[in-house]
Design an enzyme around this catalytic site. Structure first.
Site, PDB file in Angstrom:
ATOM      1  N   GLY A 284      43.478  58.156 -43.876  1.00 40.17           N
ATOM      2  CA  GLY A 284      41.908  58.241 -43.686  1.00 40.17           C
ATOM      3  C   GLY A 284      41.327  57.260 -44.558  1.00 40.17           C
ATOM      4  O   GLY A 284      40.227  57.707 -45.102  1.00 40.17           O
TER       5      GLY A 284
ATOM      6  N   ASN B 265      39.657  54.483 -43.886  1.00 37.35           N
ATOM      7  CA  ASN B 265      38.356  54.500 -43.312  1.00 37.35           C
ATOM      8  C   ASN B 265      37.474  55.448 -43.297  1.00 37.35           C
ATOM      9  O   ASN B 265      36.253  55.454 -43.665  1.00 37.35           O
ATOM     10  CB  ASN B 265      38.444  54.039 -41.670  1.00 37.35           C
ATOM     11  CG  ASN B 265      39.045  52.538 -41.504  1.00 37.35           C
ATOM     12  OD1 ASN B 265      39.131  51.762 -42.198  1.00 37.35           O
ATOM     13  ND2 ASN B 265      39.725  52.492 -40.217  1.00 37.35           N
TER      14      ASN B 265
ATOM     15  N   MET C  70      45.653  58.064 -33.752  1.00 33.90           N
ATOM     16  CA  MET C  70      46.720  57.701 -32.843  1.00 33.90           C
ATOM     17  C   MET C  70      47.105  58.262 -31.690  1.00 33.90           C
ATOM     18  O   MET C  70      48.242  57.987 -31.173  1.00 33.90           O
ATOM     19  CB  MET C  70      48.005  57.519 -34.020  1.00 33.90           C
ATOM     20  CG  MET C  70      47.762  56.518 -35.068  1.00 33.90           C
ATOM     21  SD  MET C  70      46.982  55.089 -34.898  1.00 33.90           S
ATOM     22  CE  MET C  70      48.377  54.422 -34.355  1.00 33.90           C
TER      23      MET C  70
ATOM     24  N   LEU D 236      45.799  58.848 -27.488  1.00 34.90           N
ATOM     25  CA  LEU D 236      45.279  58.645 -26.340  1.00 34.90           C
ATOM     26  C   LEU D 236      44.484  59.847 -25.893  1.00 34.90           C
ATOM     27  O   LEU D 236      45.225  60.834 -25.571  1.00 34.90           O
ATOM     28  CB  LEU D 236      46.020  58.074 -25.356  1.00 34.90           C
ATOM     29  CG  LEU D 236      45.108  57.306 -24.273  1.00 34.90           C
ATOM     30  CD1 LEU D 236      44.181  56.250 -24.655  1.00 34.90           C
ATOM     31  CD2 LEU D 236      46.004  56.817 -23.001  1.00 34.90           C
TER      32      LEU D 236
ATOM     33  N   HIS E 267      39.739  49.319 -34.673  1.00 35.59           N
ATOM     34  CA  HIS E 267      41.129  48.662 -34.025  1.00 35.59           C
ATOM     35  C   HIS E 267      41.383  47.517 -35.052  1.00 35.59           C
ATOM     36  O   HIS E 267      40.324  46.717 -35.386  1.00 35.59           O
ATOM     37  CB  HIS E 267      40.772  48.311 -32.721  1.00 35.59           C
ATOM     38  CG  HIS E 267      42.330  47.836 -32.147  1.00 35.59           C
ATOM     39  ND1 HIS E 267      43.454  48.844 -32.058  1.00 35.59           N
ATOM     40  CD2 HIS E 267      42.869  46.905 -31.897  1.00 35.59           C
ATOM     41  CE1 HIS E 267      44.618  48.295 -31.602  1.00 35.59           C
ATOM     42  NE2 HIS E 267      44.286  47.036 -31.484  1.00 35.59           N
TER      43      HIS E 267
ATOM     44  N   ASP F   2      42.390  50.993 -26.143  1.00 33.60           N
ATOM     45  CA  ASP F   2      41.648  50.048 -26.660  1.00 33.60           C
ATOM     46  C   ASP F   2      40.937  48.974 -25.826  1.00 33.60           C
ATOM     47  O   ASP F   2      40.898  47.650 -26.053  1.00 33.60           O
ATOM     48  CB  ASP F   2      42.602  49.247 -27.677  1.00 33.60           C
ATOM     49  CG  ASP F   2      43.061  50.409 -28.827  1.00 33.60           C
ATOM     50  OD1 ASP F   2      42.401  51.222 -29.392  1.00 33.60           O
ATOM     51  OD2 ASP F   2      44.318  50.072 -28.904  1.00 33.60           O
TER      52      ASP F   2
END
Length: 194
Positions: free
Chosen positions: A12, A14, A89, A91, A108, A144
């Site tokens: 974490g 970010n 991580m 989808l 990303h 992405d």
């Protein structure tokens, strides 16, 4: 004030940058919950700031769609204005993306559409390119592949390892994420128009 649910999978970093930015009285957004697809070390950052957390482990469900339905339910409890995938991580199933769209963004560690997927930094090094980057995108149902909101190049230096290159990309990724959220909150970016 723009309200945010942030989804993470790991440490974490970010998230920590975003929580720090949100401490400023003039920052126009607040994180109201942090979620993950498993117990994540990044929950410590949320705990430090008194932000509630939740996790929805895929291993507890028969399939991806059931997992996605539960994750969506946990996200929607908070009625946030924006969902931020930050090192998340997994989808998301299409119906989760559709339910949250257009108010869902992702960071990303590559200059998309170059090097999508979970190993972007490793892939850039393996390709032998001289530069990569960081991107913030609006999430769609691809890997992405959503509309690019903002991105910036990062040079690859001779002798770079995956760890060293990622360490130089992360600050750029954090800065772009924080600025993007600020721009969404102040109507400089309209996600519906992307």
């Amino acid at each position: 004030m723009l309200t945010l649910v942030v989804l993470i999978s790991g440490g974490g970093s970010n998230l920590a940058a975003l929580l720090e930015a949100a401490e400023s009285a003039d920052f126009p957004a607040r994180v109201i919950a942090v979620g993950a697809d498993r117990f994540a070390e990044g929950f410590d950052h949320a705990e430090h700031y008194g932000i509630p957390t939740f996790s929805v482990a895929m291993s507890n469900f028969v399939n991806r769609d059931e997992w996605g339905d539960e994750l969506l339910e946990q996200i929607q409890v908070w009625k946030a204005d924006l969902v931020v995938l930050s090192g998340f991580m997994k989808l998301l199933p299409p119906r989760v993306v559709e339910a949250l769209s257009p108010n869902i963004i992702n960071t990303h560690p590559a200059y998309l559409p170059e090097f999508p997927g979970a190993h972007a930094v490793r892939d850039a090094l393996a390709a032998g390119v001289t530069e990569t980057g960081a991107s913030v995108i609006k999430v769609d149902n691809g890997v992405d592949s959503g509309p690019i909101i903002v991105q910036e190049r990062v040079l690859i230096e001779p002798g770079d390892t995956e760890e060293h290159l990622h360490a130089r990309i992360k600050p750029v990724e954090r800065r772009l994420m924080v600025q993007t959220i600020k721009d969404i909150a102040t109507n400089r970016i309209n996600l519906k128009e992307l």
